[in-house]
Design a protein around this motif. Sequence first.
Motif, PDB file in Angstrom:
ATOM      1  N   LEU A 125       7.392  12.492   3.499  1.00  0.00           N
ATOM      2  CA  LEU A 125       8.579  12.273   2.657  1.00  0.00           C
ATOM      3  C   LEU A 125       8.355  12.863   1.274  1.00  0.00           C
ATOM      4  O   LEU A 125       9.230  13.512   0.706  1.00  0.00           O
ATOM      5  CB  LEU A 125       8.855  10.776   2.511  1.00  0.00           C
ATOM      6  N   PHE A 126       7.159  12.645   0.748  1.00  0.00           N
ATOM      7  CA  PHE A 126       6.850  13.119  -0.602  1.00  0.00           C
ATOM      8  C   PHE A 126       6.968  14.648  -0.679  1.00  0.00           C
ATOM      9  O   PHE A 126       7.462  15.204  -1.657  1.00  0.00           O
ATOM     10  CB  PHE A 126       5.448  12.669  -1.016  1.00  0.00           C
ATOM     11  N   MET A 127       6.506  15.304   0.377  1.00  0.00           N
ATOM     12  CA  MET A 127       6.534  16.782   0.364  1.00  0.00           C
ATOM     13  C   MET A 127       7.964  17.328   0.450  1.00  0.00           C
ATOM     14  O   MET A 127       8.168  18.513   0.268  1.00  0.00           O
ATOM     15  CB  MET A 127       5.641  17.335   1.480  1.00  0.00           C
ATOM     16  N   VAL A 167       0.834  -1.210   0.000  1.00  0.00           N
ATOM     17  CA  VAL A 167       0.000   0.000   0.000  1.00  0.00           C
ATOM     18  C   VAL A 167       0.868   1.260   0.000  1.00  0.00           C
ATOM     19  O   VAL A 167       0.601   2.212  -0.750  1.00  0.00           O
ATOM     20  CB  VAL A 167      -0.961   0.001   1.222  1.00  0.00           C
ATOM     21  N   LEU A 168       1.904   1.266   0.813  1.00  0.00           N
ATOM     22  CA  LEU A 168       2.703   2.502   0.942  1.00  0.00           C
ATOM     23  C   LEU A 168       3.497   2.790  -0.328  1.00  0.00           C
ATOM     24  O   LEU A 168       3.611   3.948  -0.751  1.00  0.00           O
ATOM     25  CB  LEU A 168       3.625   2.412   2.159  1.00  0.00           C
ATOM     26  N   HIS A 169       4.026   1.752  -0.944  1.00  0.00           N
ATOM     27  CA  HIS A 169       4.756   1.944  -2.200  1.00  0.00           C
ATOM     28  C   HIS A 169       3.805   2.484  -3.277  1.00  0.00           C
ATOM     29  O   HIS A 169       4.093   3.457  -3.974  1.00  0.00           O
ATOM     30  CB  HIS A 169       5.368   0.601  -2.619  1.00  0.00           C
ATOM     31  N   PHE A 170       2.655   1.855  -3.359  1.00  0.00           N
ATOM     32  CA  PHE A 170       1.645   2.273  -4.331  1.00  0.00           C
ATOM     33  C   PHE A 170       1.170   3.698  -4.050  1.00  0.00           C
ATOM     34  O   PHE A 170       0.964   4.493  -4.971  1.00  0.00           O
ATOM     35  CB  PHE A 170       0.469   1.289  -4.279  1.00  0.00           C
ATOM     36  N   PHE A 171       1.022   4.006  -2.761  1.00  0.00           N
ATOM     37  CA  PHE A 171       0.566   5.348  -2.356  1.00  0.00           C
ATOM     38  C   PHE A 171       1.513   6.428  -2.896  1.00  0.00           C
ATOM     39  O   PHE A 171       1.058   7.469  -3.391  1.00  0.00           O
ATOM     40  CB  PHE A 171       0.480   5.402  -0.834  1.00  0.00           C
ATOM     41  N   LEU A 172       2.814   6.188  -2.813  1.00  0.00           N
ATOM     42  CA  LEU A 172       3.773   7.173  -3.345  1.00  0.00           C
ATOM     43  C   LEU A 172       3.522   7.406  -4.837  1.00  0.00           C
ATOM     44  O   LEU A 172       3.606   8.541  -5.324  1.00  0.00           O
ATOM     45  CB  LEU A 172       5.209   6.694  -3.119  1.00  0.00           C
ATOM     46  N   TYR A 173       3.178   6.331  -5.537  1.00  0.00           N
ATOM     47  CA  TYR A 173       2.904   6.484  -6.968  1.00  0.00           C
ATOM     48  C   TYR A 173       1.546   7.152  -7.229  1.00  0.00           C
ATOM     49  O   TYR A 173       1.368   7.840  -8.238  1.00  0.00           O
ATOM     50  CB  TYR A 173       3.004   5.127  -7.689  1.00  0.00           C
ATOM     51  N   GLN A 174       0.614   6.966  -6.316  1.00  0.00           N
ATOM     52  CA  GLN A 174      -0.656   7.694  -6.455  1.00  0.00           C
ATOM     53  C   GLN A 174      -0.393   9.194  -6.324  1.00  0.00           C
ATOM     54  O   GLN A 174      -0.904  10.006  -7.098  1.00  0.00           O
ATOM     55  CB  GLN A 174      -1.650   7.236  -5.384  1.00  0.00           C
ATOM     56  N   LEU A 175       0.416   9.565  -5.336  1.00  0.00           N
ATOM     57  CA  LEU A 175       0.744  10.992  -5.134  1.00  0.00           C
ATOM     58  C   LEU A 175       1.437  11.537  -6.380  1.00  0.00           C
ATOM     59  O   LEU A 175       1.134  12.653  -6.832  1.00  0.00           O
ATOM     60  CB  LEU A 175       1.622  11.155  -3.897  1.00  0.00           C
ATOM     61  N   ARG A 176       2.344  10.738  -6.929  1.00  0.00           N
ATOM     62  CA  ARG A 176       3.039  11.165  -8.156  1.00  0.00           C
ATOM     63  C   ARG A 176       2.035  11.396  -9.283  1.00  0.00           C
ATOM     64  O   ARG A 176       2.117  12.401 -10.005  1.00  0.00           O
ATOM     65  CB  ARG A 176       4.055  10.094  -8.562  1.00  0.00           C
ATOM     66  N   ALA A 177       1.083  10.491  -9.416  1.00  0.00           N
ATOM     67  CA  ALA A 177       0.090  10.623 -10.491  1.00  0.00           C
ATOM     68  C   ALA A 177      -0.699  11.930 -10.350  1.00  0.00           C
ATOM     69  O   ALA A 177      -1.019  12.591 -11.341  1.00  0.00           O
ATOM     70  CB  ALA A 177      -0.855   9.424 -10.480  1.00  0.00           C
TER      71      ALA A 177
END
Length: 296
Positions: A146-148, A107-117
């Motif tokens: 982390l993303f921010m 979920v967390l790995h995928f979540f980072l890619y959702q944010l990227r999208a």
Amino acid sequence: MTPSSGRMMGKVLWSEMFPYEIKQKIKECPVVYLPLGICEPHGQISAFGLDTIKAEWLCTMAASRVGGVVAPSQSYHIHETGYHARWLEDVIGETNPHMTSMPPHVVLHFFLYQLRAFVNSGFKAIIVISGHSGGNQVDLRRAAELFMQISPVRIWVVSDPELVAGQYIGDHAGKYEISQLKYLRPDLVNLPLHLFEQEAGSGGKFAVGVDAHDATTLEGEQIMHACLETVCRKAEELNREVAHLPLLSRLTYSPIETLWQSLLAQKEEWITSNPHTDQKPVSEMSQWKTYENFRI
Ligand SMILES: [Zn+2]
């Protein structure tokens, strides 16, 4: 389920928009909403998708009132691991929970890619509303923080009980949640008491809360609209905050994978990796024992 106040703004679902519509929406309010939920047991008396249904309602209603776009829902979420394991032993036992559960690293790995999208699509603020709560939102916030660090995007991750902290106390399939569903989807709640006691091996209750029978439509309406007020306030605030930002840089896979490695290095601190300190150990013979201490 029409809002009691505020203006309706036509289409809000990304999946239903034409290109010119999403461009216009982003121009007016570059906020995207991500509804998160799961299919998990909510007693013999209500539907598996309760968590997703309330998240979708909040996102859709907030976008209708404030502006912005609702991303496709994610109805697969972290469960089973860490503190969930003992809870599942207590409320589900050895029966089949029929869950759409995922391990935290997926979920967390995928979540980072959702944010990227979302960033790559032109959004400057991201509101993530999880109808599934109890701790997973803390790990999602860790990922969002982390993303921010690599993008000026503003990200707000919240679970619905946090939206009404101090006003209502969230629960699992008890008075709070069953009231929510009675308001949103009365057709998906069935309260005859004899159903509480079925299903041997599920504790008889299939994770229903002890006070579920106190649930009312009115309470559900009050809870949901209190939640909605908080989301709308935050959406307006974020929209103002990002108004000055230029279009954000689009991100390739590489910085996301770097972020993921940083997040993975913290995996033993993820709240969903470990039992709570006050929980009893999972029984050796339980189907949930293997998930108690999540290690990859
Ligand atoms: Zn729930």
